[in-house]
Write a protein that holds these residues in place. Structure first.
Motif, short mmCIF file in Angstrom:
data_model
loop_
_atom_site.label_atom_id
_atom_site.label_comp_id
_atom_site.label_asym_id
_atom_site.label_seq_id
_atom_site.Cartn_x
_atom_site.Cartn_y
_atom_site.Cartn_z
N THR B 242 0.85 -1.20 0.00
CA THR B 242 0.00 0.00 0.00
C THR B 242 0.88 1.24 0.00
O THR B 242 0.66 2.18 -0.77
N GLU B 243 1.88 1.20 0.85
CA GLU B 243 2.77 2.36 0.95
C GLU B 243 3.49 2.62 -0.38
O GLU B 243 3.57 3.75 -0.86
N ASP B 244 3.95 1.51 -1.02
CA ASP B 244 4.62 1.64 -2.32
C ASP B 244 3.68 2.26 -3.35
O ASP B 244 4.08 3.10 -4.15
N TYR B 245 2.42 1.83 -3.32
CA TYR B 245 1.47 2.34 -4.32
C TYR B 245 1.13 3.80 -4.08
O TYR B 245 1.21 4.62 -5.00
N ILE B 246 0.81 4.16 -2.83
CA ILE B 246 0.38 5.54 -2.59
C ILE B 246 1.55 6.51 -2.68
O ILE B 246 1.36 7.69 -2.93
N SER B 247 2.77 6.00 -2.53
CA SER B 247 3.89 6.92 -2.70
C SER B 247 4.37 6.93 -4.15
O SER B 247 5.36 7.57 -4.47
N GLY B 248 3.65 6.22 -5.02
CA GLY B 248 3.93 6.33 -6.45
C GLY B 248 5.05 5.46 -6.94
O GLY B 248 5.60 5.69 -8.02
N ARG B 249 5.42 4.41 -6.16
CA ARG B 249 6.52 3.57 -6.62
C ARG B 249 6.09 2.60 -7.73
O ARG B 249 6.91 2.07 -8.45
N PHE B 250 4.79 2.35 -7.86
CA PHE B 250 4.27 1.57 -9.01
C PHE B 250 2.82 1.95 -9.25
O PHE B 250 2.22 2.66 -8.44
N GLY B 251 2.25 1.48 -10.37
CA GLY B 251 0.83 1.69 -10.64
C GLY B 251 0.52 2.86 -11.50
O GLY B 251 1.26 3.46 -12.19
#
Lengths: 291, 251
Positions: B242-251
């Motif tokens: 979740t943290e990776d996604y909301i910080s823009g690391r993927f997606g």
């Protein structure tokens, strides 16, 4: 620096010439069709215009060319249209709605689809044979108006089904989703959302199919409608004649006067066809504006 | 906030494809819940199970349960048409019917048997007012809905959904085809509507979820990775993904 210095002049000239030659070829290809049609229309107008008088529409055919008319054929064609249009609309559009909206997309549906597409290309005389066996003999309708109209209905059904399916398929899926998401049933969605959008396209297909039917002769010859009819049909079981058959009858006579009558009959048929196709175009334009 | 929708160990298959994996989730009443996650993560699929729009896709198979207000919506006793009346939906592309503004809003009530002209007039007016479109269109209700701008069309679609008096409103990326100003209007509208309706929205835009929702659910590859109060999910996620996604690391 001259940016044109390495141009290959010969190659450029060759390309230009090919371009020009093909341009001419395509113009010729187009003109042949147009010229043939114009020649046909002019030839028929020259032959038939003198016979295009009130007599033609008010008199029955007779043994004498003078005063001979095509009242029975004109009325026969209109009666046939009046039977054929609703019957083929109901069955054709019904089948199209079933295939597009209700049928599960499986092997069976594909088989039906393939059959319908093939039937649309079957020669019209084959439908005549079917009409002879089914309506004239089996149902003992004889060579009546109803037998002729039903045979013609069979002939145009595949055309109507295919064109109605295309019109129904062209309605965006989002319009169906919107309806279903509000709690509509299948039929409510089809009748209130899909068909209003598809109707102009469906009607265009029906009109074009009708204009094909009124020009057809072979199936009617096959069921035995090639007769001399000098009266108006009193009911759907009476014998009848239509414009193309009347034209055929006149053409088979040796006298020049009857050839002129045939030409005038063709003019009437052409005008009728033009009117029907024109109304189809009007409908299609209205459709394009709405989408 | 009380939970209105309970999703219990839900599995959904499109043919051989396992689109939703063991989803368990509760959705609170009269609040906005946002589904976020990368494309193909199953967020729209789950949204469409809530009004059973997935039923129409051939080869869809479902296991597990969804109950709304205590009723199991996939049981045989449930009438799909009534379910869809109670669970309205707004789509990604504005999809008004090629009819007048009035007839668009009146479409739903007419389906369910309202024919009285006065009643329909009233429903049309209140629905358009609820969707904050009334002032803009009240003088030309008979005009085609296609003459409206994209943002107005989407608000018309919301009015159309409200006209059948639903409890839940599903919004499937309802602003992704709109310009920023229209998007803002729809977001403000959602804020107003949540006093009366339970809203579930799918968004590909994390910032939108952060701006408007009360609860956020993060999906990845058909699984619910995490769900909690929006504020908590964005400020202090428990799962690394979740943290990776909301910080823009993927997606």
């Amino acid at each position: 620096m001259n940016i044109f210095q390495d141009a290959n002049r010969k190659q450029i000239a060759d390309r230009r010439r090919t371009d020009w030659l093909l341009h001419i070829l395509f113009v010729v290809a187009t003109s042949i069709g147009v010229i043939a049609l114009c020649a046909l229309i002019i030839d028929i107008l020259i032959d038939g215009i003198s016979r295009l008088q009130p007599d033609l529409f008010t008199n029955f055919p007779s043994r004498k060319a003078d005063g001979s008319g095509m009242k029975s054929a004109l009325v026969g064609t209109i009666y046939m249209l009046l039977i054929m249009a609703p019957v083929s609309f109901i069955f054709g559009v019904g089948a199209a709605i079933y295939l597009e909206e209700y049928a599960k997309k499986g092997r069976f549906t594909r088989l039906i689809q393939l059959n319908i597409s093939t039937l649309a290309g079957v020669p019209s005389i084959v439908y005549g044979i079917l009409g002879l066996a089914l309506f004239v003999r089996l149902l003992a309708l004889d060579r009546s108006l109803i037998a002729g109209a039903l045979t013609m209905t069979l002939l145009v059904l595949p055309i109507i089904i295919v064109s109605a399916q295309e019109a129904i398929r062209a309605v965006p899926k989002s319009r169906r989703d919107a309806s279903f998401a509000l709690g509509a049933t299948k039929w409510q969605t089809v009748s209130r959302s899909v068909m209003p959008s598809a109707l102009p396209g469906v009607l265009t297909g029906v009109i074009l199919a009708m204009s094909r039917a009124i020009g057809e002769t072979a199936p009617l010859v096959m069921i035995g409608a090639l007769t001399y009819v000098a009266f108006l049909p009193n009911g759907i079981t009476d014998s009848f004649t239509v414009i193309p058959i009347q034209v055929y009858n006149w053409l088979s006579k040796p006298q020049l006067e009857f050839k002129e009558l045939a030409a005038s009959g063709i003019i009437v048929l052409l005008v009728l066809l033009l009117l029907m196709n024109f109304s189809a175009i009007l409908l299609r334009n209205k459709y394009q504006k709405n989408v | 906030m009380e939970a209105l929708i309970h999703i219990d160990k839900l599995n959904l298959y499109y043919g051989a494809f396992h689109a939703l994996k063991n989803v368990t989730l509760t959705i609170p009443e009269k609040a906005i819940t946002a589904f976020i996650g990368p494309s193909g993560c199953g967020k729209s699929t789950l949204l469409r199970t809530l009004n059973r729009m997935n039923d129409m896709i051939p080869g869809t198979r479902i296991e597990g349960g969804i109950s709304i207000g205590g009723t199991e919506i996939y049981s045989n006793e449930v009438d799909v048409e009534t379910l869809r009346k109670k669970v309205g939906m707004v789509f990604q592309q504005p999809n008004p019917f090629p009819k007048s503004i009035y007839d668009n809003v009146a479409y739903g009530p007419r389906l369910h048997g309202t024919t009285n002209k006065k009643e329909l007039d009233e429903i049309v007016e209140t629905s358009l007012k609820s969707a904050v479109l009334w002032e803009e269109v009240k003088d030309h209700l008979k005009r085609s809905a296609f003459g409206l701008s994209g943002g107005q069309q989407q608000r018309l679609c919301i009015a159309r959904a409200l006209a059948v008096n639903p409890n839940i409103l599903l919004m499937d990326e309802a602003t992704s085809a709109l310009d920023p100003i229209s998007t803002l209007k729809i977001e403000e509208l959602a804020q107003e509507l949540k006093d009366k309706y339970t809203i579930v929205m799918v968004t590909h835009n994390m910032h939108q979820a952060a701006r408007v929702s009360n609860q956020t659910v993060f999906f990845l590859n058909g699984e619910v990775i995490e769900y909690s109060d929006t504020e908590k999910l964005f400020s202090n996620p428990t799962d690394q993904r979740t943290e990776d996604y909301i910080s823009g690391r993927f997606g």
